[in-house]
Design an enzyme around this catalytic site. Structure first.
Site, PDB file in Angstrom:
ATOM      1  CE1 TYR A  34     -10.719  16.908  26.285  1.00  0.00           C
ATOM      2  CE2 TYR A  34     -11.557  15.915  24.263  1.00  0.00           C
ATOM      3  CZ  TYR A  34     -11.358  15.865  25.629  1.00  0.00           C
ATOM      4  OH  TYR A  34     -11.785  14.779  26.325  1.00  0.00           O
TER       5      TYR A  34
ATOM      6  CD  GLU B   4      -2.943  -1.214   0.209  1.00  0.00           C
ATOM      7  OE1 GLU B   4      -2.851  -0.444  -0.763  1.00  0.00           O
ATOM      8  OE2 GLU B   4      -3.826  -2.065   0.334  1.00  0.00           O
TER       9      GLU B   4
ATOM     10  CG  HIS C  64      -4.284  -0.013   5.778  1.00  0.00           C
ATOM     11  ND1 HIS C  64      -5.659   0.037   5.714  1.00  0.00           N
ATOM     12  CD2 HIS C  64      -3.931  -1.163   5.168  1.00  0.00           C
ATOM     13  CE1 HIS C  64      -6.103  -1.028   5.083  1.00  0.00           C
ATOM     14  NE2 HIS C  64      -5.079  -1.788   4.749  1.00  0.00           N
TER      15      HIS C  64
ATOM     16  CG  HIS D  89      -8.826  -2.874   2.201  1.00  0.00           C
ATOM     17  ND1 HIS D  89      -8.061  -2.590   1.085  1.00  0.00           N
ATOM     18  CD2 HIS D  89      -7.934  -3.210   3.167  1.00  0.00           C
ATOM     19  CE1 HIS D  89      -6.786  -2.771   1.374  1.00  0.00           C
ATOM     20  NE2 HIS D  89      -6.689  -3.139   2.635  1.00  0.00           N
TER      21      HIS D  89
ATOM     22  CG  HIS E  68      -7.086  -5.498   7.134  1.00  0.00           C
ATOM     23  ND1 HIS E  68      -6.670  -6.588   6.398  1.00  0.00           N
ATOM     24  CD2 HIS E  68      -6.699  -4.410   6.424  1.00  0.00           C
ATOM     25  CE1 HIS E  68      -6.053  -6.171   5.294  1.00  0.00           C
ATOM     26  NE2 HIS E  68      -6.052  -4.849   5.294  1.00  0.00           N
TER      27      HIS E  68
ATOM     28  CE1 TYR F 102     -16.138  14.277  23.095  1.00  0.00           C
ATOM     29  CE2 TYR F 102     -17.990  13.178  24.170  1.00  0.00           C
ATOM     30  CZ  TYR F 102     -16.652  13.555  24.158  1.00  0.00           C
ATOM     31  OH  TYR F 102     -15.844  13.221  25.199  1.00  0.00           O
TER      32      TYR F 102
HETATM   33  P1  13P Z   1       1.332  -5.277   3.240  1.00  0.00           P
HETATM   34  O1  13P Z   1       1.784  -6.449   4.085  1.00  0.00           O
HETATM   35  O2  13P Z   1       1.905  -5.351   1.856  1.00  0.00           O
HETATM   36  O3  13P Z   1       1.563  -3.983   3.931  1.00  0.00           O
HETATM   37  O4  13P Z   1      -0.223  -5.431   3.015  1.00  0.00           O
HETATM   38  C1  13P Z   1      -1.120  -5.598   4.051  1.00  0.00           C
HETATM   39  C2  13P Z   1      -2.404  -4.924   3.768  1.00  0.00           C
HETATM   40  O5  13P Z   1      -3.115  -4.640   4.703  1.00  0.00           O
HETATM   41  C3  13P Z   1      -2.806  -4.607   2.386  1.00  0.00           C
HETATM   42  O6  13P Z   1      -3.894  -3.756   2.374  1.00  0.00           O
END
Ligand code: 13P
Length: 240
Positions: free
Chosen positions: A211, A76, A95, A158, A97, A116
């Protein structure tokens, strides 16, 4: 911070994500700005095997996709690079999941102003993008659009992305976004949650400028909010 410290903090936050139940296996990726380069986690390395030397480095303004390091950068890298290039307010990205955020993304449900704390993300919604395959420029473009005026977004079927001026701030938002997603899910499963109106969220966004999470240095210099200092004066008067 020096490069060595930033690399160590990336590894530490990766482990935290797993510890907090926000990521699992090799899912997710983290990056941080260092002058005109980006430090980013390598692709497909389990967090418990990650060491600072494995973090890849990519130029922000050089050849698109060029990298140095012992292992290729996260698949990514486009999302991370594209955001750091155009968002000067951003110093780090996470990022994940995480369960509840990803569940909502499967339903293409943006997170609404049911609490809020959504103001920590800059507005009355955390948008949800359409689906695009992982690691593509199409996904990066969707993420960038979904993040306009925002510090977090859901990626369709995703996961989620959160931004911060620092990695610790992004980490704070990762926990808050997943908590909001969980609260939204739980409230929606037993009824219809009330939605705070846009004006109220705009007011709270203003209050969040002084804050919310701040790095220890800034925290030390922060003045208490007006209401609190008034309270303190009253308490003192009564005590005297
Ligand atoms: P990478 O291990 O390549 O960072 O990918 C993991 C991932 O969450 C892809 O969206």
């Amino acid at each position: 911070m020096k490069e060595k410290d930033l690399r160590e903090s990336l590894v530490a936050r990766c482990r935290d994500l797993e510890k907090f139940g926000l990521n699992q296996g090799t899912a997710g990726n983290l990056s941080i700005r260092l002058d005109d380069t980006m430090l980013i986690t390598p692709s497909a390395v389990p967090y418990d095997q990650l060491v600072p030397e494995m973090i890849a480095s990519m130029p922000l303004n050089g050849e698109y996709g060029a990298w140095t390091g012992p292992l290729p950068p996260s698949s990514e890298w486009r999302i991370h690079l594209d955001i750091l290039k155009v968002r000067s307010d951003v110093g780090a990205l996470i990022h994940t999941h995480s369960l509840y955020a990803t569940t909502l993304s499967m339903l293409r449900k943006p997170i609404l102003a049911v609490h809020y704390m959504i103001a920590a993300f800059g507005g009355p919604t955390i948008r949800c993008t359409d689906y695009a395959p992982f690691g593509t420029k199409e996904l990066s473009d969707l993420a960038l659009a979904g993040l306009e005026d925002r510090m977090g977004v859901l990626l369709g079927s995703h996961g989620m992305i959160v931004l911060g001026t620092t990695l610790d701030e992004a980490m704070w938002r990762a926990v808050e976004l997943e908590t909001l997603a969980k609260m939204f899910y739980l409230a929606s499963s037993i009824g219809t949650p009330a939605i705070l109106d846009d004006e109220e969220i705009a007011r709270i966004v203003e209050r969040f400028k002084t804050y919310g999470y701040k790095p220890p240095k800034e925290r030390a210099g922060r003045k208490p909010p007006k209401e609190k200092s008034a309270l303190r004066v009253k308490t003192k008067a009564r005590a005297g």
